[in-house]
Scaffold this motif. Structure first.
Motif, PDB file in Angstrom:
ATOM      1  N   SER A  51      28.186 -14.187  35.692  1.00  0.00           N
ATOM      2  CA  SER A  51      29.178 -13.134  35.537  1.00  0.00           C
ATOM      3  C   SER A  51      30.416 -13.722  34.880  1.00  0.00           C
ATOM      4  O   SER A  51      30.770 -14.879  35.098  1.00  0.00           O
TER       5      SER A  51
ATOM      6  N   LEU B 224      33.241 -13.052  35.658  1.00  0.00           N
ATOM      7  CA  LEU B 224      34.264 -13.238  36.681  1.00  0.00           C
ATOM      8  C   LEU B 224      34.115 -14.584  37.370  1.00  0.00           C
ATOM      9  O   LEU B 224      35.091 -15.168  37.812  1.00  0.00           O
ATOM     10  N   THR B 225      32.882 -15.049  37.472  1.00  0.00           N
ATOM     11  CA  THR B 225      32.653 -16.325  38.143  1.00  0.00           C
ATOM     12  C   THR B 225      31.803 -17.193  37.220  1.00  0.00           C
ATOM     13  O   THR B 225      30.632 -17.441  37.492  1.00  0.00           O
ATOM     14  N   PRO B 226      32.391 -17.649  36.129  1.00  0.00           N
ATOM     15  CA  PRO B 226      31.598 -18.331  35.097  1.00  0.00           C
ATOM     16  C   PRO B 226      31.012 -19.653  35.566  1.00  0.00           C
ATOM     17  O   PRO B 226      30.122 -20.193  34.919  1.00  0.00           O
ATOM     18  N   ASN B 227      31.507 -20.155  36.690  1.00  0.00           N
ATOM     19  CA  ASN B 227      30.996 -21.447  37.143  1.00  0.00           C
ATOM     20  C   ASN B 227      29.783 -21.325  38.061  1.00  0.00           C
ATOM     21  O   ASN B 227      29.153 -22.312  38.404  1.00  0.00           O
TER      22      ASN B 227
ATOM     23  N   TRP C 162      32.853  -9.113  27.667  1.00  0.00           N
ATOM     24  CA  TRP C 162      34.183  -8.821  28.207  1.00  0.00           C
ATOM     25  C   TRP C 162      34.307  -7.440  28.837  1.00  0.00           C
ATOM     26  O   TRP C 162      35.228  -7.201  29.590  1.00  0.00           O
ATOM     27  N   ILE C 163      33.406  -6.536  28.522  1.00  0.00           N
ATOM     28  CA  ILE C 163      33.435  -5.228  29.163  1.00  0.00           C
ATOM     29  C   ILE C 163      32.391  -5.177  30.277  1.00  0.00           C
ATOM     30  O   ILE C 163      32.689  -4.853  31.417  1.00  0.00           O
ATOM     31  N   ASN C 164      31.151  -5.531  29.914  1.00  0.00           N
ATOM     32  CA  ASN C 164      30.089  -5.482  30.920  1.00  0.00           C
ATOM     33  C   ASN C 164      30.041  -6.748  31.773  1.00  0.00           C
ATOM     34  O   ASN C 164      29.302  -6.803  32.741  1.00  0.00           O
ATOM     35  N   ARG C 165      30.771  -7.762  31.371  1.00  0.00           N
ATOM     36  CA  ARG C 165      30.965  -8.995  32.135  1.00  0.00           C
ATOM     37  C   ARG C 165      29.686  -9.810  32.335  1.00  0.00           C
ATOM     38  O   ARG C 165      29.524 -10.479  33.342  1.00  0.00           O
ATOM     39  N   HIS C 166      28.755  -9.723  31.373  1.00  0.00           N
ATOM     40  CA  HIS C 166      27.555 -10.553  31.471  1.00  0.00           C
ATOM     41  C   HIS C 166      27.701 -11.737  30.518  1.00  0.00           C
ATOM     42  O   HIS C 166      27.383 -11.639  29.343  1.00  0.00           O
TER      43      HIS C 166
END
Lengths: 344, 450
Positions: A86, A88-91, A303-307
């Motif tokens: 995601s 939001l949590t790229p790590n 950046w919109i769908n966050r994948h």
């Protein structure tokens, strides 16, 4: 050559380096003490290192920057593309192998974006390069105020892409746009530019054409001015018209330049992003994605769908596409230069 | 040539040349070293925002758009009362840009301001995946009892941590043009118009049909089917996501009802076929191309005012919505990365306290999320010269009391955007509604798939 070498060449015996006089030859001077000898050694070692390594230090800034801002992102994107993550949590990444790539095969939105990128690329690049060629030909004539025209033609290129696109979006407005107002005046029905597939792609292409024609014109103009004048003179003596001269002298001389501009424009078209983004106001590329390019699709996915992983896979696919296009051009170039070699 | 060069080096030039070359080399080495350190340093020297010792503290506040803190002079007031604190605000114009940056920074837990604003559309992602990045206001015994309950619910995560304090909310009325209503032979008084709509959205549409029959030809009843959809769906207690966090837009009664009513206004030709907040919509608003906005929250009054300008002064008014809902509004939270959590929490609490919220409403028109602030006289009796004769404060506070508590999911914005796009294709291109809905579903299946 010799002058260039002089600075960098390793010192010939006793060249630039301080001569550590061998004790055997030292007849005039007293033998140097061990301290002095050590210093001399150290100094000569420093000189050797300097010559050996400082060139690397001098070119290192570029490579450091490239590694930090070019290579690392490229590789990291490739790594992310193999994961589900995601934004939001790229790590926190979860390994999925090549699924992000294989799913693109069945992704209708990806194919649509690819198709749009291709069609917008064609309808923006082809007229743009043809117009640039024509304009360069005109500017190449001796004419009054040629400097003014040359500068004027480059101004769109110097304009901010955001400002230009916003103005174009207003021009193409459905109810209050100048273009529809003009169409209305001459009795043609208003067009909802943003809504239709072809109308919207046409509108986006005009922004690209407007912006890049001047740039290509100047490149062509520079190449045209490098064509020896006597070719034209002798052609004129043989009775060739201006048009014949253009076809038979200018175009063949411009071949490598044309190829260069085609390559650059293709890369630009593949990465087309700012114009359609600002034309729509969001990365969807229209309510039915009718002018969503690959760049926009990637952005929307990330950046919109966050994948993050899926977006990275699209980015890498674009990269691979460009490599394939590059290989095709390379083959074409070789073929062209070989066939022109045979001509001569 | 070569021989000559060597000779030159051996003889005269050597002595004079050496110091210069050494100096040049020193410069070159120095330059390289500077470049290298600058390069490395650039990666690590960005965290000096904490600022100074215990006594002097700089608090950074990151917001988007108009929060009104600076404009209402609240920072100055706070700094005067707390001389050891300096407040710095970073403002980004669009939330779209702001949130992209905030997400990246939260993801890496660095580069964050002490206080960061969160739009309600993004609150769900903050209370789920990114919750640990925020400070729990309960731990600092912040009084949250004065907020409207659903506002605090939205900012509470699954473990009961409260990560955001409400700034403003967006209770909705219906905005309408009195001049066009008059031309259509409809009442123009806010109270009378409210009565017209009181029976529900069917009444609103019926008035529209009446309006279309009598009003000037080039004026539409409302701006867009998408606006209608938003107005209807927001009043339901369940929209796109249920209490358990599952995406349920396909079964949702709210979505179904709103979709049908939106198609109805589109079919009847009542809309101006706009997409809200596009430049074209803004110009339609400025040119008076439509007569009503079915969902008109407090902040929309500012939007109307800035786009309609002087020409629109005095012609717009607001009526009560048959089914008021909440549209927009924000939170502020304290980041876990903050070095001065205690002080940042105190500032956040102060900024969202009832007195300050009332001040911001008077100053910038952001409607307070604090129930205590809503009850104050200055909010209750608020009016606006631009909308003469309209009891804005009363309409909005009545609406605020009726807002349902709706679960919000992280994908709600994506879903609503997609449905609105589907409506536009029906409205503008005349697509078949069923195939438009199928398009919405397939776009969302793709967008929401992990």
């Amino acid at each position: 050559m010799t002058t260039e070498h002089r600075e960098a060449a390793p010192p010939a015996k006793g060249g630039a380096a301080p001569r550590p006089t061998p004790p055997a030859s030292g007849t005039a001077r007293p033998a140097p003490g061990p301290k002095e000898q050590r210093r001399a050694e150290r100094r000569s070692r420093r000189y050797r290192w300097d010559l050996k390594y400082s060139p690397y230090a001098f070119i290192s800034p570029f490579f450091l920057f490239f590694a930090a801002f070019g290579l690392f992102p490229l590789l990291y994107t490739g790594w992310s593309a193999l994961h589900s993550a995601s934004m939001l949590t790229p790590n926190e990444m979860e390994w999925v192998g090549f699924e992000n790539f294989t799913r693109l095969w069945e992704d209708e939105f990806f194919w649509k974006a690819l198709r749009n990128t291709f069609t917008i690329g064609i309808i923006s690049t082809v007229p743009q390069l043809l117009m640039a060629l024509g304009l360069a030909h005109l500017l190449n004539y001796r004419l009054r105020g040629s400097m003014f025209f040359r500068v004027a033609i480059l101004t769109p290129y110097a304009t901010s892409i955001a400002a230009a696109t916003l103005v174009f979006a207003m021009l193409y407005g459905r109810d209050y746009g100048v273009i529809n107002w003009a169409l209305d005046l001459i009795g043609i029905d208003r067009v909802d530019w943003q809504a239709g597939t072809w109308s919207s792609q046409f509108a986006v292409s005009t922004i690209v054409i407007w912006r890049w024609t001047g740039y290509n014109t100047l490149i062509y103009l520079a190449a045209m001015q490098a064509v020896p004048n006597d070719l034209y003179e002798s052609a004129a003596l043989d009775g060739a018209s201006r048009w014949k001269q253009f076809i038979h002298i200018t175009l063949p001389s411009l071949r490598p330049t044309i190829l260069f501009t085609v390559v650059v424009s293709t890369i630009g078209a593949t990465q087309l992003f700012g114009e359609p983004l600002l034309f729509a106001g969001d990365p969807s590329g229209g309510t039915q994605n009718q002018y969503q390019t690959l760049g926009l699709y990637m952005y929307e996915m990330g950046w919109i769908n966050r994948h993050l992983g899926r977006a990275a896979a699209i980015a890498w696919t674009m990269f691979l596409l460009l490599i394939i296009i590059g290989i095709i051009y390379w083959v074409v170039t070789r073929w062209v230069s070989r066939s022109s070699g045979e001509e001569e | 040539m070569r021989q000559e060069d060597d000779d030159v080096m051996h003889n005269t030039t050597r002595t004079t040349n050496r110091p210069r070359r050494r100096a040049a080399r020193a410069v070159a080495v120095g330059l390289t070293a500077t470049l290298a350190t600058a390069l490395l340093g650039a990666c690590s020297s960005d965290d000096d925002g904490g600022g100074g010792d215990d006594d002097n503290i700089t608090l950074r506040v990151g917001v988007f758009g108009q929060f009104g803190y600076e404009e209402a002079g609240l920072y100055d007031e706070y700094m005067e009362a707390n001389p050891n604190i300096t407040i710095e605000q970073d403002s980004t114009t669009e939330n779209a840009d702001y949130i992209a940056q905030l997400r990246t920074r939260l993801g890496q837990n660095s580069g964050l301001a002490d206080i960061q604003a969160i739009e309600v559309g993004n609150i769900a992602e903050m209370t789920s995946e990114l919750s640990p990045r925020w400070v729990d206001f309960n731990e600092y015994d912040v009084d949250t009892s004065h907020f409207v309950p659903w506002k605090i619910d939205q900012a509470t995560d699954a473990d009961g941590r409260v990560i955001g304090l409400g700034t403003d909310i967006g209770p909705t009325g219906i905005c309408y043009r009195t001049d066009y209503f008059e031309q259509a032979g409809l009442p123009t008084e806010s109270e009378a118009v409210s009565e017209l709509f009181a029976g529900g959205w069917e009444d609103y549409i019926a008035v529209g049909e009446d309006f279309a029959a009598n009003a000037p030809d080039d004026v539409a009843y409302l701006d867009s089917a998408g606006g209608m959809f938003n107005a209807v769906v927001s009043a339901f207690e369940e929209r796109y996501t249920n209490e358990a966090g599952e995406v349920i837009y396909q079964e949702s009664e709210g979505v179904q009802t709103a979709w049908d009513l939106s198609l109805q206004v589109a079919d009847a030709g009542l809309t101006d076929q706009q997409q809200q907040f596009t430049p074209e919509w803004e110009r339609a608003l400025a040119n008076g191309a439509f007569a009503t906005l079915p969902a008109c929250p407090a902040w929309m009054l500012t939007t109307i005012q800035s786009h309609a300008g002087d020409a629109g002064a005095g012609v717009w008014s607001m009526a009560r919505s048959p089914e008021p809902s909440n549209w927009g509004g924000s939170f502020i939270g304290v980041t876990d990365a903050s070095e001065h959590k205690e002080e940042a929490v105190a500032l956040a609490e102060w900024l969202t306290a009832p007195e300050q919220q009332a001040k911001i409403f008077a100053n910038a028109g952001n409607f307070p999320s604090s129930a205590t602030a809503q009850e104050t006289e200055e909010v209750q009796n608020a009016t606006n010269e631009y909308f003469p004769g309209t009891q804005i404060g009363q309409i909005l506070s009545t609406a605020a009391a009726e807002i349902p508590s709706t679960p919000i999911g992280p994908n709600d914005q994506i879903i609503q955007e997609s449905i609105t796009n589907g409506l536009v294709t029906v409205e503008q291109q005349g697509n078949d509604p069923d195939s438009a809905w199928d398009g919405v579903v397939s776009a969302l299946d793709n967008a929401l798939a992990e």
